[in-house]
Design an enzyme around this catalytic site. Structure first.
Site, mmCIF file in Angstrom:
data_model
loop_
_atom_site.group_PDB
_atom_site.id
_atom_site.type_symbol
_atom_site.label_atom_id
_atom_site.label_comp_id
_atom_site.label_asym_id
_atom_site.label_seq_id
_atom_site.Cartn_x
_atom_site.Cartn_y
_atom_site.Cartn_z
ATOM 1 N N HIS A 54 0.849 -1.192 0.000
ATOM 2 C CA HIS A 54 0.000 0.000 0.000
ATOM 3 C C HIS A 54 0.887 1.245 0.000
ATOM 4 O O HIS A 54 1.225 1.772 1.060
ATOM 5 C CB HIS A 54 -0.905 0.010 1.229
ATOM 6 C CG HIS A 54 -1.965 -1.044 1.218
ATOM 7 N ND1 HIS A 54 -1.701 -2.365 1.505
ATOM 8 C CD2 HIS A 54 -3.299 -0.967 0.943
ATOM 9 C CE1 HIS A 54 -2.817 -3.052 1.419
ATOM 10 N NE2 HIS A 54 -3.803 -2.239 1.080
ATOM 11 N N HIS A 291 -4.107 3.350 -4.080
ATOM 12 C CA HIS A 291 -4.244 2.878 -2.694
ATOM 13 C C HIS A 291 -3.458 1.609 -2.397
ATOM 14 O O HIS A 291 -2.580 1.622 -1.533
ATOM 15 C CB HIS A 291 -5.727 2.648 -2.389
ATOM 16 C CG HIS A 291 -5.982 1.910 -1.113
ATOM 17 N ND1 HIS A 291 -5.798 2.478 0.128
ATOM 18 C CD2 HIS A 291 -6.385 0.629 -0.889
ATOM 19 C CE1 HIS A 291 -6.094 1.590 1.061
ATOM 20 N NE2 HIS A 291 -6.455 0.457 0.471
ATOM 21 N N GLU A 451 -20.511 -1.858 23.020
ATOM 22 C CA GLU A 451 -19.750 -3.075 23.316
ATOM 23 C C GLU A 451 -18.475 -3.184 22.491
ATOM 24 O O GLU A 451 -17.439 -3.644 22.996
ATOM 25 C CB GLU A 451 -20.621 -4.317 23.082
ATOM 26 C CG GLU A 451 -21.771 -4.481 24.052
ATOM 27 C CD GLU A 451 -23.040 -3.774 23.593
ATOM 28 O OE1 GLU A 451 -24.080 -3.935 24.259
ATOM 29 O OE2 GLU A 451 -22.985 -3.055 22.564
ATOM 30 N N HIS A 515 -31.728 -12.452 22.981
ATOM 31 C CA HIS A 515 -30.815 -12.349 24.112
ATOM 32 C C HIS A 515 -30.263 -13.701 24.558
ATOM 33 O O HIS A 515 -29.477 -13.756 25.504
ATOM 34 C CB HIS A 515 -31.526 -11.701 25.308
ATOM 35 C CG HIS A 515 -31.716 -10.220 25.166
ATOM 36 N ND1 HIS A 515 -32.313 -9.647 24.070
ATOM 37 C CD2 HIS A 515 -31.389 -9.185 25.996
ATOM 38 C CE1 HIS A 515 -32.356 -8.330 24.223
ATOM 39 N NE2 HIS A 515 -31.794 -8.025 25.372
#
Length: 727
Positions: A54, A291, A451, A515
């Site tokens: 890169h 890139h 989270e 859940h």
């Protein structure tokens, strides 16, 4: 408030800058031009050598690197682990040649020119992997998955704030380093980055500087393909100061001024929006083609011609370029020497704090944690949720061990991780509507409903200095699927952390299948260098924490029940739990081995009774909280526990997907669907987890083995659960 623009003529520079500004001299400009030219040609050569890599952003960011490594950043090439060094994180990790090349130029011993040329090679001893990796000198964290690095940087900045608030005293700024984080357009699009950005702004981490390589290119094309937001306004809305640098390819002086202004911030983290050109000097400059691919021999020649270099010479760095950076070793040595002198004086004035501080510098716990773990006789003997058991074990540890920083993703009432007189990690001037306040010395973290950032930022805390911090995260087990990329990166980096995963079964009940985790344990059990531990009662919870605290190079997850579960003080063993699996109940002439796991141990114990009473079948029970710990045991031990060479079948009972148990068991009573919204006990019954359903299925298996022999099961793992209901 509009962003502050740093333009080539240096207008609008209302700032207090340090003496570091004097390092920049106008006479340096000719040498800087040479450095930029040779640096960019070197990047093109390094990628062309093995036809990969890169090059584009590394070339565009060259001036940023000169400003940072030559003039602003505080570090010591002779000692990459100097404790009070500034931390640098390359969140856009694909641009790793940018960092590797500056490590070489500034004199890091390991980054020789020969090593630099190993980028993308077949060399197994290369220090230049395709993305930065933490085990190499000068690399603070492993980056690659975009957005992880900026979250790590927030953790590094938090670590500085917490240590400073805990140990700094008047005239003794023992810890005052800055965290610098380089990002690209793609990092800003990852959700974890925004989660981390929000938290850094909320906490007012003024020691954090994010440098945005704004070249408006991602793999697919220009950024406006998928994003047209006002980045500066977003950052300001998140509580950051914003500085603009218009010419990020050449204006080293403007970049130095911007970096110094950011470093001197007293109120907010700083976002420096630097305009660059990807692949500058190449025929594909400013294009997505710049890139992630080598440019080809012809374009590499034209790049060298554009920068005044000989197109027939390769990997050129003149002595003048090396000389430009040669003072940095001496400067780093002086920094470290001054810090050590301060530390010696601090030891005389604050001996107790100094002793504690040095334990953390050396990666040691501040107290003997083994003496803090509750003994078996004080743990509950009546039915108790293992999430509550975890609090009984963890809270005294967190209270007494300064290394521990414990947090939750907005689930404090559920995860039981709050200890008496805890102080929250917060900006000291924050006054909340709910009255929960704190300061930077606090070690309880309210992550909010984030989270992924919780896990990724915790990796930054753990990486600040090995062992100085032990982060403990907590949430419902199901939502560690959101955190999984960060948890994985911690395992990859050998970073110790403990993840408290509660509500870990269909016994969670009425919240329903959204859940109730079914397949998630299989992911974490399969994850390399990771301990997924599912204890069955309080005593095994104690063993789980001992294992997690002993695992200095490995993160752990302790998987816990919401519902109350039976306690087995007669059978359960913390020592056995630390071995991954152990004989829970032995029988001399058993017909079957039942493997009980976590909250479903009760079904193994009750099934054993029904088998004996109704079928005349004798069952022994093995508790199996952690597969990876078991795999570390001697083969003789494993044979003794599982009775591999006997003629009895082995049946695992767990309300999860059965994947992975095939190597230990011949059959399983498990889950093959998502859960269901029912009260916990009813959910278990709905899916067949009832000793009166399990026992007849096990009895049939035993009869088959008696008739056909144990070999009839080999290669034929059986699913014994007759309930195949969808939720």
């Amino acid at each position: 408030m509009a962003p502050i623009a740093v333009t080539p003529n240096g207008t609008s520079l209302r700032m207090q800058v340090s003496k570091d500004l004097n390092r920049y001299k106008n006479k340096d400009q000719n040498t800087i031009d040479l450095v930029l030219n040779q640096f960019r040609c070197l990047i093109a050569d390094l990628c062309q050598q093995f036809n990969g890599g890169h090059p584009g952003s590394a070339m565009g960011m060259a001036a940023i690197g000169v400003a940072l490594w030559k003039y602003v950043m505080k570090y010591s090439p002779n000692n990459p682990n100097y404790f009070n060094r500034d931390r640098f994180v390359l969140s856009n990790g694909h641009t790793c040649l940018f960092q590797y090349s500056f490590l070489h130029l500034t004199g890091y011993k390991a980054m020789t020119f020969d090593q630099l040329k190993s980028y993308h090679s077949a060399r197994q001893d290369s220090f230049c992997p395709g993305h930065p990796e933490i085990e190499h000198e000068g690399i603070e964290v492993t980056t690659g998955p975009l957005g992880q690095g900026i979250a790590n940087a927030v953790g590094l900045a938090m670590a500085t704030k917490n240590l400073a608030a805990t140990y700094n005293k008047p005239s003794y700024n023992l810890v005052n380093n800055t965290t610098w984080c380089m990002i690209g357009d793609a990092c800003l699009q990852e959700g974890v980055a925004l989660e981390a950005i929000q938290l850094a702004g909320h906490w007012k981490l003024n020691n954090l500087v994010v440098i945005y390589d704004n070249n408006q290119i991602t793999c697919d094309g220009s950024v406006d393909l998928c994003s047209t937001e006002d980045v500066n306004t977003k950052m300001q809305a998140c509580g950051w100061e914003v500085i603009d640098v218009q010419d990020g390819c050449y204006d080293v002086k403007g970049l130095v001024l911007a970096l110094l202004r950011a470093k001197s911030s007293t109120e907010k983290p700083t976002f420096i929006n630097v305009r660059t050109i990807i692949g500058i000097g190449s025929k594909v400059a400013g294009d997505a083609k710049a890139h992630g691919a080598a440019y080809g021999d012809e374009d590499v020649r034209s790049i060298k011609q554009a920068f005044g270099m000989n197109p027939d010479e390769h990997f050129v760095l003149h002595d003048e370029v090396y000389s430009f950076f040669e003072d940095l070793k001496e400067r780093g040595d002086a920094l470290e020497s001054q810090w050590k002198q301060m530390l010696d004086s601090y030891a005389n004035e604050h001996p107790e704090l100094h002793e504690e501080f040095m334990k953390r510098v050396h990666g040691e716990f501040t107290k003997d944690w083994k003496s803090i773990i509750p003994s078996k006789d004080v743990l509950p003997s009546s039915p108790t949720a293992t999430r509550k058991s975890a609090g009984l074990v963890c809270n005294p540890l967190a209270e007494q061990l300064k290394n521990m920083m414990v947090g939750t993703a907005d689930l404090s009432p559920s995860v039981n991780m709050i200890w008496k007189d805890k102080v929250d990690f917060q900006h000291p001037e924050l006054k909340t509507e709910c009255g929960i306040n704190g300061d930077y010395s606090g070690r309880y973290i309210h992550w909010g409903i984030r989270e992924h950032a919780m896990a990724a930022i915790s990796n930054g805390l753990a990486a600040f200095n090995k062992g100085t911090f032990l982060p403990v995260t907590s949430s419902f087990f199901m939502f560690y699927i959101y955190a999984a990329p960060g948890v994985r990166m911690g395992a990859l980096q050998n970073l110790q952390a403990i993840h408290i995963a509660t509500h870990d079964s269909i016994g969670t009940g009425e919240d329903g299948p959204t859940h109730q985790p079914i397949a998630l344990a299989a992911l974490y059990r399969a994850m390399p260098n990771f301990l997924y531990i599912r204890p069955c009662d309080s005593e095994e919870v104690a063993g789980a924490f001992i294992s997690a605290l002993d695992a200095k190079d490995t993160p752990s997850m302790i998987s816990l029940s919401r519902q109350t579960v039976e306690q087995y003080p007669r059978y359960s063993s913390r020592d056995g739990a630390q071995r991954g699996a152990y004989v829970f109940i032995e029988e001399d002439r058993a017909d079957v081995t039942l493997i009980g796991v976590g909250a479903e141990m009760c079904f193994a114990v009750k099934t054993r009774d029904v088998l004996r009473e109704n079928f005349g079948i004798t069952a022994r029970i093995v508790s199996f909280p952690c597969q990876r710990l078991f795999e570390k045991q001697p083969v003789e031990y494993k044979r003794r526990v599982l009775q591999y060479r006997s003629n009895m079948p082995r049946v695992v009972i767990e309300a999860y997907a059965v994947n992975g148990w095939e190597r230990y068991a011949d059959a399983g009573f498990s889950m093959a669907s998502f859960g269901k919204s029912l009260p916990g006990k009813d959910a278990y019954k709905f899916f067949g987890f009832d000793e009166k359903v399990i026992a007849p299925e096990v009895a049939r298996l035993v009869e088959d083995v008696r008739r056909d022999g144990i070999e009839s099961l080999r290669g034929e793992f059986r699913d014994l659960n007759p309930v195949k209901s969808a939720h």
